[in-house]
Design an enzyme around this catalytic site. Structure first.
Site: not given
Length: 801
Positions: A80, A83, A13, A693, A16, A689, A490
């Site tokens: 290497c 680099c 809005c 979570d 913000c 899962d 869980d």
């Protein structure tokens, strides 16, 4: 004064907009700020010395974010660790670049940047300034990259074979008195193409680095071999210069040629081994179908995979690879999903079930409605996740990076000091000994081993994980996983299957188990209630024939009334049946017992009399007990989280062998539990899962999402397990431990090799009666060190998890 545009996300809005504007305008050096809500961009007039990091931090502190893009680019010409450091420094110095990770093994740069501030043009320019080339990774890039690697390998092989043959002749001419071949002018003619054609790659790379004031491994090779070659040329064409000083001239064409040959051989083995480290990614990419048979306008046509759109009906015949993610709309078959889950047993698929692109249809024909295509498919997400992980850097690599950034200048300094000491204090021929030791120090030092130690092990480890259905977000997550001390599980969907299931059938009258289930399942067959479906599924698994009820009525409050043949059936919770004036006395004891076990009792009454109790619970996965046992054997504490009450939680915990649990935990309370465990000083992993979570997965030191590979929270988790099997957690931890162990072995070898090799090459053993190191042996040792690091990483592929 310059104008910056920052893309802002999270604004909802005008308030913000105001908040962002005010926050940015308070920063010293910001002269003017204008935030556009519609375009979600902030335009700023700022002084030239403004810190972009401060601008980003200010936006984030206000609760918003600056939009960044992650891009992957191919860097050509790196050889290497020095680099890698040069490319990273150059990119990181660009305004608008937030993060950079350059990987020597994959030859790729992963760049996070603000697209309105910088972009590919700037990246290409600064990388080119360092002497390397940058290329965008496009859709056909993988094939082109493979062709490029093959072309590079063949070119390397051709130069090595030429160099090896010619060096053998030079060595023969130098060590024996062969007519013509031992002539110094002939040796010069043979050594020159080895030095400047076979060794051209070293000169190109060293000169490119020199132009920008940096050094790398090629600098060491060029300085060392050029010193031997130029000294030999002067001795060949101007021997009088040496004789005038009382020195007998010698030539070392064999030294310069053999060094170049051995280093080319090391590079050849290294290129071959590096190619094998990314085999897992190539195999995954190879699983993607090139074409699909699509049903359009009443006919079936084969089209390129790029032309398939969401909603298309795709036909998959037996033995074919499924081209896209989708839902089966017709047909029945078994599908080999081993590429996704690592499980070799095919999974049966019928109407309404999900299938994934890259898996193989084994038996029947399937019609699939495409739901995800291209970059959105599960396989594409897996490839992207593995590539990102392989391009990331582990914290353990930081020490190697810091050493690599100063390694070459330090080695050159040691070589110069070695030359001076041997020339001033060494025995005669002092100049010859000084030169040979100078060359040996330059040649034996190997920043390559340092540069390859971590990325090669990381590539093999993450690739092996992907093949086992374990997706690791980045190197930091992999390193943290081996430190895990507590695993928080869980309950629902992790320890248990996440769906209700009939776990006990108790008959309290003359009906048999089978007859009771037949009546109950037929009565429930038209109900949509999850518990009703559990009853029907149990009957189906028992091989019972399920019919249709003659009459059916759903009763509010948790039950149904139905007529099944001659039987009047009433099914529901105990409270409902009591309200329907059913005497529960025969079942009362059973109901109380099942309640204590955390199971839901469904009472079955036939013709007004209780005949049985069906105990329904979220059944524990077959693998959970074994997984908990194995975690304990690994000295890892296991904790369970559940929203269930204390009695249910206690019952489940006891069944799977968990001593510590937290009951009555709401989704938002899971984060508090994780914080509490972390406050105890433990490294905590959360396994969930991945749906509700997500906050807890983010809060944990290591978030592990367990699921089906599509609807899991890949964004919130550090590790994603495609199989819904807790044993994959153990595999992930073992993989982490093995990979980090391999990285430590590689780093130890790289540091040990250089720490031991450089002093020996400088001649530290000589005063104690020890030998001086021939530069040719030094070059063989240097080549061996890089190859040994890569080979050690490849051993990971054979390890059992």
């Amino acid at each position: 004064m310059e104008v910056l545009t920052l893309p802002i996300k999270g604004m909802t809005c005008a308030a913000c907009v105001k908040a962002v504007e005010q926050a940015l305008s308070r920063i010293e050096g910001v002269k003017d700020v204008s935030v556009n809500f519609a375009s979600e961009k902030a335009t700023l007039k700022v002084s030239d010395d403004i810190s972009l990091d401060e601008l980003i931090k200010t936006v984030k502190d206000e609760g918003y974010d600056v939009v960044t893009i992650k891009g992957e680019f191919f860097v050509k010409g790196m050889t290497c660790a020095a680099c890698v450091s040069a490319v990273e420094r150059a990119l990181r110095a660009l305004p608008g670049v937030v993060d950079v990770s350059v990987n020597l093994a994959t030859e790729k740069a992963s760049i996070e940047y603000i697209p309105t501030v910088t972009g590919f043009g700037d990246f290409k320019r600064v990388v080119k300034d360092q002497g390397y080339e940058l290329e965008v990774v496009t859709k056909d890039f993988v094939d082109r990259e493979r062709q490029e690697r093959l072309r590079e390998y063949n070119d390397l092989k051709k130069r090595f074979v030429f160099s090896a043959i010619v060096s053998a002749l030079i060595l023969l001419g130098s060590l024996t008195k062969v007519p013509v071949l031992s002539n110094w002018y002939v040796l010069f003619l043979l050594a020159t193409p080895v030095q400047f054609w076979a060794g051209a790659r070293f000169y190109r790379a060293a000169l490119a680095a020199l132009r920008h004031g940096s050094t790398n491994m090629n600098t060491l090779v060029v300085v060392g071999t050029s010193a031997a070659y130029i000294y030999s040329v002067v001795a060949t064409f101007f021997p009088a210069l040496f004789e005038a000083g009382g020195l007998k001239p010698h030539v070392y064409f064999d030294t310069s040629a053999v060094i170049i040959t051995l280093i080319l051989f090391g590079r050849l083995l290294e290129a071959r081994a590096k190619g094998r480290t990314s085999e897992a990614i190539r195999r995954l990419i190879g699983l993607q179908a090139k074409t699909a048979k699509v049903q359009r306008n009443g006919s079936v046509e084969e089209v390129p995979i790029e032309e398939v759109v969401v909603g298309d009906i795709v036909i998959v015949s037996p033995g074919e690879r499924i081209p896209v993610d989708g839902i089966v709309v017709d047909g029945f078959s078994s599908v080999d999903e081993s590429m996704l889950t690592g499980e070799s047993v095919p999974v049966e698929k019928s109407t309404g079930e999900l299938v994934f692109g890259g898996t193989v249809n084994k038996e029947g024909s399937l019609k699939i409605r495409a739901t995800k295509i291209g970059r959105d498919t599960a396989l594409a997400q897996i490839i992207r996740l593995v590539e990102e992980a392989q391009g990331s850097k582990a914290p353990i690599q930081r020490l190697a990076d810091r050493v690599a950034s100063v390694f070459v200048p330090v080695v050159i300094s040691i070589a110069l000091v070695t030359f001076a000491i041997w020339y001033i204090f060494g025995p005669e021929p002092a100049f010859t000994r000084a030169l040979m030791n100078f060359i040996a120090v330059l040649i034996i030092a190997c920043p390559c081993a340092l540069g390859l130690a971590t990325p090669t092990a990381l590539m093999v480890g993450t690739g092996k994980g992907a093949e086992r259905g374990i997706l690791i977000r980045d190197a930091e997550a992999l390193e943290m996983a081996q430190k895990i001390e507590v695993v928080v599980l869980d309950k629902t969907g992790t320890i248990t299957k996440g769906t209700p299931e009939v776990v006990d059938i108790v008959v309290v009258d003359e009906l048999s188990h089978k007859k009771l289930m037949e009546i109950a399942a037929t009565a429930e067959s038209v109900s949509e209630h999850p518990l009703a479906k559990a009853v029907v599924e149990k009957a189906r698994l028992m091989g019972i024939s399920i019919g249709q009820p003659d009459e059916f009525e759903a009763i509010p409050g948790g039950g149904i009334r139905a007529k099944v043949g001659v039987y009047e059936v009433l099914i529901g919770n105990p409270e409902l049946l009591e309200k329907q004036s059913i005497d529960l006395t025969p079942a009362k004891e059973v109901v109380e017992e099942k309640s204590k076990e955390g199971k839901t009792s469904v009472v079955v009454a036939v013709d007004g009399k209780v005949h049985g109790v069906l105990a329904i619970a979220d059944a524990i996965k077959e693998s959970s007990v074994e997984a908990v046992k194995q975690l304990k054997e690994m000295s890892i504490d296991v904790v369970m989280l559940t929203g269930d009450n204390e009695a249910v939680a206690s019952s489940i915990a006891r069944e799977v062998g968990i001593e510590r649990f937290f009951a009555n935990v709401l989704p938002e309370g899971k984060v508090e539990v994780i914080r509490k465990l972390k406050a105890e000083g433990k490294v905590v992993a959360m396994v969930g899962d991945g749906i509700n979570d997500a906050p807890a997965l983010t809060e944990a030191d290591v978030g592990i999402a367990i699921g089906t590979g599509t609807d899991i929270a890949m964004e919130a988790s550090d590790i994603t397990l495609i199989k819904g099997d807790l044993r994959s957690v153990i595999e992930a931890i073992r993989l982490s431990r093995l990979t980090i162990k391999t990285i430590k072995q590689n780093l130890f070898w790289a540091f040990f090799y250089n720490t031991l090799g450089i002093p020996i090459a400088a001649g530290i053993l000589y005063p104690f009666g020890g030998p001086l190191l021939n530069p040719m042996f030094a070059s063989a040792a240097m080549a061996f060190s890089s190859v040994s690091v890569v080979t050690n990483s490849l051993r990971l592929r054979k390890k059992r998890l």
